[in-house]
Design a protein around this motif. Structure first.
Motif, PDB file in Angstrom:
ATOM      1  N   LEU A  19       0.852  -1.175   0.000  1.00  0.00           N
ATOM      2  CA  LEU A  19       0.000   0.000   0.000  1.00  0.00           C
ATOM      3  C   LEU A  19       0.893   1.231   0.000  1.00  0.00           C
ATOM      4  O   LEU A  19       1.978   1.228   0.603  1.00  0.00           O
ATOM      5  CB  LEU A  19      -0.896   0.024   1.239  1.00  0.00           C
ATOM      6  CG  LEU A  19      -1.897  -1.113   1.364  1.00  0.00           C
ATOM      7  CD1 LEU A  19      -2.574  -1.067   2.728  1.00  0.00           C
ATOM      8  CD2 LEU A  19      -2.925  -1.042   0.258  1.00  0.00           C
ATOM      9  N   ALA A  20       0.432   2.284  -0.641  1.00  0.00           N
ATOM     10  CA  ALA A  20       1.196   3.525  -0.684  1.00  0.00           C
ATOM     11  C   ALA A  20       0.918   4.364   0.551  1.00  0.00           C
ATOM     12  O   ALA A  20      -0.183   4.349   1.110  1.00  0.00           O
ATOM     13  CB  ALA A  20       0.830   4.313  -1.942  1.00  0.00           C
ATOM     14  N   LEU A  48      16.459  -1.155   0.973  1.00  0.00           N
ATOM     15  CA  LEU A  48      15.055  -0.766   0.860  1.00  0.00           C
ATOM     16  C   LEU A  48      14.644   0.190   1.975  1.00  0.00           C
ATOM     17  O   LEU A  48      13.788   1.056   1.777  1.00  0.00           O
ATOM     18  CB  LEU A  48      14.164  -2.014   0.867  1.00  0.00           C
ATOM     19  CG  LEU A  48      14.407  -2.988  -0.285  1.00  0.00           C
ATOM     20  CD1 LEU A  48      13.517  -4.215  -0.138  1.00  0.00           C
ATOM     21  CD2 LEU A  48      14.177  -2.310  -1.628  1.00  0.00           C
ATOM     22  N   ALA A  49      15.251   0.066   3.142  1.00  0.00           N
ATOM     23  CA  ALA A  49      14.933   0.952   4.263  1.00  0.00           C
ATOM     24  C   ALA A  49      15.257   2.405   3.921  1.00  0.00           C
ATOM     25  O   ALA A  49      14.578   3.324   4.385  1.00  0.00           O
ATOM     26  CB  ALA A  49      15.688   0.517   5.512  1.00  0.00           C
ATOM     27  N   ALA A  50      16.261   2.609   3.092  1.00  0.00           N
ATOM     28  CA  ALA A  50      16.652   3.963   2.698  1.00  0.00           C
ATOM     29  C   ALA A  50      15.540   4.682   1.942  1.00  0.00           C
ATOM     30  O   ALA A  50      15.515   5.904   1.875  1.00  0.00           O
ATOM     31  CB  ALA A  50      17.923   3.908   1.847  1.00  0.00           C
ATOM     32  N   ARG A  51      14.589   3.926   1.394  1.00  0.00           N
ATOM     33  CA  ARG A  51      13.480   4.523   0.638  1.00  0.00           C
ATOM     34  C   ARG A  51      12.335   4.978   1.537  1.00  0.00           C
ATOM     35  O   ARG A  51      11.377   5.570   1.077  1.00  0.00           O
ATOM     36  CB  ARG A  51      12.922   3.497  -0.349  1.00  0.00           C
ATOM     37  CG  ARG A  51      13.921   3.003  -1.351  1.00  0.00           C
ATOM     38  CD  ARG A  51      13.286   1.958  -2.227  1.00  0.00           C
ATOM     39  NE  ARG A  51      14.274   1.338  -3.078  1.00  0.00           N
ATOM     40  CZ  ARG A  51      14.049   0.294  -3.856  1.00  0.00           C
ATOM     41  NH1 ARG A  51      12.847  -0.258  -3.876  1.00  0.00           N
ATOM     42  NH2 ARG A  51      15.000  -0.207  -4.605  1.00  0.00           N
ATOM     43  N   GLY A  52      12.410   4.629   2.824  1.00  0.00           N
ATOM     44  CA  GLY A  52      11.317   4.944   3.741  1.00  0.00           C
ATOM     45  C   GLY A  52      10.283   3.842   3.739  1.00  0.00           C
ATOM     46  O   GLY A  52      10.464   2.786   3.128  1.00  0.00           O
ATOM     47  N   GLY A  53       9.184   4.077   4.428  1.00  0.00           N
ATOM     48  CA  GLY A  53       8.133   3.068   4.528  1.00  0.00           C
ATOM     49  C   GLY A  53       8.435   2.068   5.622  1.00  0.00           C
ATOM     50  O   GLY A  53       9.419   2.185   6.360  1.00  0.00           O
ATOM     51  N   CYS A  54       7.565   1.085   5.754  1.00  0.00           N
ATOM     52  CA  CYS A  54       7.745   0.043   6.759  1.00  0.00           C
ATOM     53  C   CYS A  54       6.951  -1.198   6.358  1.00  0.00           C
ATOM     54  O   CYS A  54       6.049  -1.110   5.528  1.00  0.00           O
ATOM     55  CB  CYS A  54       7.351   0.529   8.152  1.00  0.00           C
ATOM     56  SG  CYS A  54       5.851   1.501   8.241  1.00  0.00           S
ATOM     57  N   TRP A  55       7.326  -2.326   6.949  1.00  0.00           N
ATOM     58  CA  TRP A  55       6.694  -3.604   6.656  1.00  0.00           C
ATOM     59  C   TRP A  55       6.166  -4.213   7.936  1.00  0.00           C
ATOM     60  O   TRP A  55       6.772  -4.078   9.002  1.00  0.00           O
ATOM     61  CB  TRP A  55       7.704  -4.577   6.058  1.00  0.00           C
ATOM     62  CG  TRP A  55       8.293  -4.221   4.725  1.00  0.00           C
ATOM     63  CD1 TRP A  55       7.972  -3.157   3.921  1.00  0.00           C
ATOM     64  CD2 TRP A  55       9.312  -4.933   4.037  1.00  0.00           C
ATOM     65  NE1 TRP A  55       8.745  -3.169   2.791  1.00  0.00           N
ATOM     66  CE2 TRP A  55       9.577  -4.259   2.835  1.00  0.00           C
ATOM     67  CE3 TRP A  55      10.031  -6.079   4.334  1.00  0.00           C
ATOM     68  CZ2 TRP A  55      10.527  -4.699   1.919  1.00  0.00           C
ATOM     69  CZ3 TRP A  55      10.980  -6.519   3.422  1.00  0.00           C
ATOM     70  CH2 TRP A  55      11.211  -5.843   2.230  1.00  0.00           C
ATOM     71  N   PHE A  56       5.031  -4.942   7.808  1.00  0.00           N
ATOM     72  CA  PHE A  56       4.422  -5.610   8.952  1.00  0.00           C
ATOM     73  C   PHE A  56       4.013  -7.025   8.567  1.00  0.00           C
ATOM     74  O   PHE A  56       3.679  -7.289   7.412  1.00  0.00           O
ATOM     75  CB  PHE A  56       3.186  -4.839   9.448  1.00  0.00           C
ATOM     76  CG  PHE A  56       3.550  -3.522  10.045  1.00  0.00           C
ATOM     77  CD1 PHE A  56       3.775  -3.418  11.405  1.00  0.00           C
ATOM     78  CD2 PHE A  56       3.697  -2.395   9.255  1.00  0.00           C
ATOM     79  CE1 PHE A  56       4.139  -2.212  11.970  1.00  0.00           C
ATOM     80  CE2 PHE A  56       4.065  -1.185   9.806  1.00  0.00           C
ATOM     81  CZ  PHE A  56       4.282  -1.084  11.169  1.00  0.00           C
ATOM     82  N   ARG A  57       3.996  -7.915   9.577  1.00  0.00           N
ATOM     83  CA  ARG A  57       3.566  -9.293   9.347  1.00  0.00           C
ATOM     84  C   ARG A  57       2.707  -9.748  10.516  1.00  0.00           C
ATOM     85  O   ARG A  57       2.971  -9.436  11.665  1.00  0.00           O
ATOM     86  CB  ARG A  57       4.759 -10.227   9.226  1.00  0.00           C
ATOM     87  CG  ARG A  57       4.338 -11.691   8.970  1.00  0.00           C
ATOM     88  CD  ARG A  57       5.522 -12.647   8.913  1.00  0.00           C
ATOM     89  NE  ARG A  57       6.377 -12.325   7.783  1.00  0.00           N
ATOM     90  CZ  ARG A  57       7.711 -12.479   7.777  1.00  0.00           C
ATOM     91  NH1 ARG A  57       8.332 -12.923   8.846  1.00  0.00           N
ATOM     92  NH2 ARG A  57       8.418 -12.180   6.716  1.00  0.00           N
ATOM     93  N   GLY A  58       1.678 -10.524  10.182  1.00  0.00           N
ATOM     94  CA  GLY A  58       0.826 -11.121  11.206  1.00  0.00           C
ATOM     95  C   GLY A  58      -0.057 -12.180  10.591  1.00  0.00           C
ATOM     96  O   GLY A  58      -0.666 -11.958   9.550  1.00  0.00           O
ATOM     97  N   LEU A  65       4.379  -1.066   3.286  1.00  0.00           N
ATOM     98  CA  LEU A  65       3.880   0.295   3.152  1.00  0.00           C
ATOM     99  C   LEU A  65       5.002   1.122   2.543  1.00  0.00           C
ATOM    100  O   LEU A  65       6.025   1.364   3.182  1.00  0.00           O
ATOM    101  CB  LEU A  65       3.443   0.815   4.516  1.00  0.00           C
ATOM    102  CG  LEU A  65       2.353  -0.106   5.099  1.00  0.00           C
ATOM    103  CD1 LEU A  65       2.400  -0.124   6.600  1.00  0.00           C
ATOM    104  CD2 LEU A  65       1.011   0.266   4.561  1.00  0.00           C
ATOM    105  N   GLY A  66       4.805   1.489   1.278  1.00  0.00           N
ATOM    106  CA  GLY A  66       5.852   2.154   0.519  1.00  0.00           C
ATOM    107  C   GLY A  66       5.548   3.622   0.274  1.00  0.00           C
ATOM    108  O   GLY A  66       4.413   3.994  -0.033  1.00  0.00           O
ATOM    109  N   VAL A  67       6.568   4.440   0.404  1.00  0.00           N
ATOM    110  CA  VAL A  67       6.428   5.883   0.240  1.00  0.00           C
ATOM    111  C   VAL A  67       6.190   6.224  -1.224  1.00  0.00           C
ATOM    112  O   VAL A  67       6.902   5.768  -2.120  1.00  0.00           O
ATOM    113  CB  VAL A  67       7.679   6.610   0.769  1.00  0.00           C
ATOM    114  CG1 VAL A  67       7.631   8.097   0.444  1.00  0.00           C
ATOM    115  CG2 VAL A  67       7.818   6.387   2.270  1.00  0.00           C
ATOM    116  N   GLU A  68       5.171   7.039  -1.427  1.00  0.00           N
ATOM    117  CA  GLU A  68       4.831   7.551  -2.756  1.00  0.00           C
ATOM    118  C   GLU A  68       4.768   9.067  -2.648  1.00  0.00           C
ATOM    119  O   GLU A  68       3.940   9.606  -1.895  1.00  0.00           O
ATOM    120  CB  GLU A  68       3.486   6.970  -3.202  1.00  0.00           C
ATOM    121  CG  GLU A  68       3.163   7.211  -4.639  1.00  0.00           C
ATOM    122  CD  GLU A  68       1.937   6.415  -5.053  1.00  0.00           C
ATOM    123  OE1 GLU A  68       0.872   7.028  -5.235  1.00  0.00           O
ATOM    124  OE2 GLU A  68       2.056   5.178  -5.184  1.00  0.00           O
TER     125      GLU A  68
END
Length: 132
Positions: A19-20, A48-58, A65-68
């Motif tokens: 998701l953006a 990939l962390a340098a691009r911002g955003g974050c990832w989650f798992r459950g 979640l990617g920066v746009e």
């Protein structure tokens, strides 16, 4: 129809949904996906962390979640997320003052829509129980 007998592959599942998000919205993502939904934040690979955003798992679901830069929330497009105990999730979202919009239109499932803290549409669904 094309003869595809020479192509041998099979889909085996979905690795993640992306998701953006707008720049600088990671804390809102952590509040929603981590605090409210209880998912675990994953460490992104450094490149990939340098691009911002974050990832989650459950529960076998991974959300990236990617920066746009020119972010607009997805108001129609959405992931359809299977849930065990849909009513408990609805109660958790409502307790966090999140909107829950029930929709009984999907065959053989209970479902509702909600939105993350950035306005992205999310569909949560649970198959009807069969038998006793």
């Amino acid at each position: 129809m094309t003869d595809r007998a020479d192509e041998s592959f099979a889909f085996s599942g979905l690795h993640h949904v992306q998701l953006a998000i707008p720049p600088g919205a990671e804390d809102k993502c952590r509040r929603f996906w981590g605090d409210i939904l209880g998912m675990t934040e994953l460490e992104k690979p450094p490149v990939l962390a340098a691009r911002g955003g974050c990832w989650f798992r459950g529960g076998g679901l991974e959300v990236h979640l990617g920066v746009e830069k020119d972010f607009t929330p997805a108001r129609k497009a959405h992931p359809g997320i299977l849930v065990e105990n849909l009513n408990a999730l609805a109660a958790r979202l409502e307790a966090a003052d999140m909107q829950v919009i029930w929709d009984g239109e999907f065959p053989e499932h209970e479902r509702f829509y909600s939105y993350d803290l950035l306005g992205n549409r999310l569909e949560f669904m649970e198959p009807h129980r069969r038998g006793g």
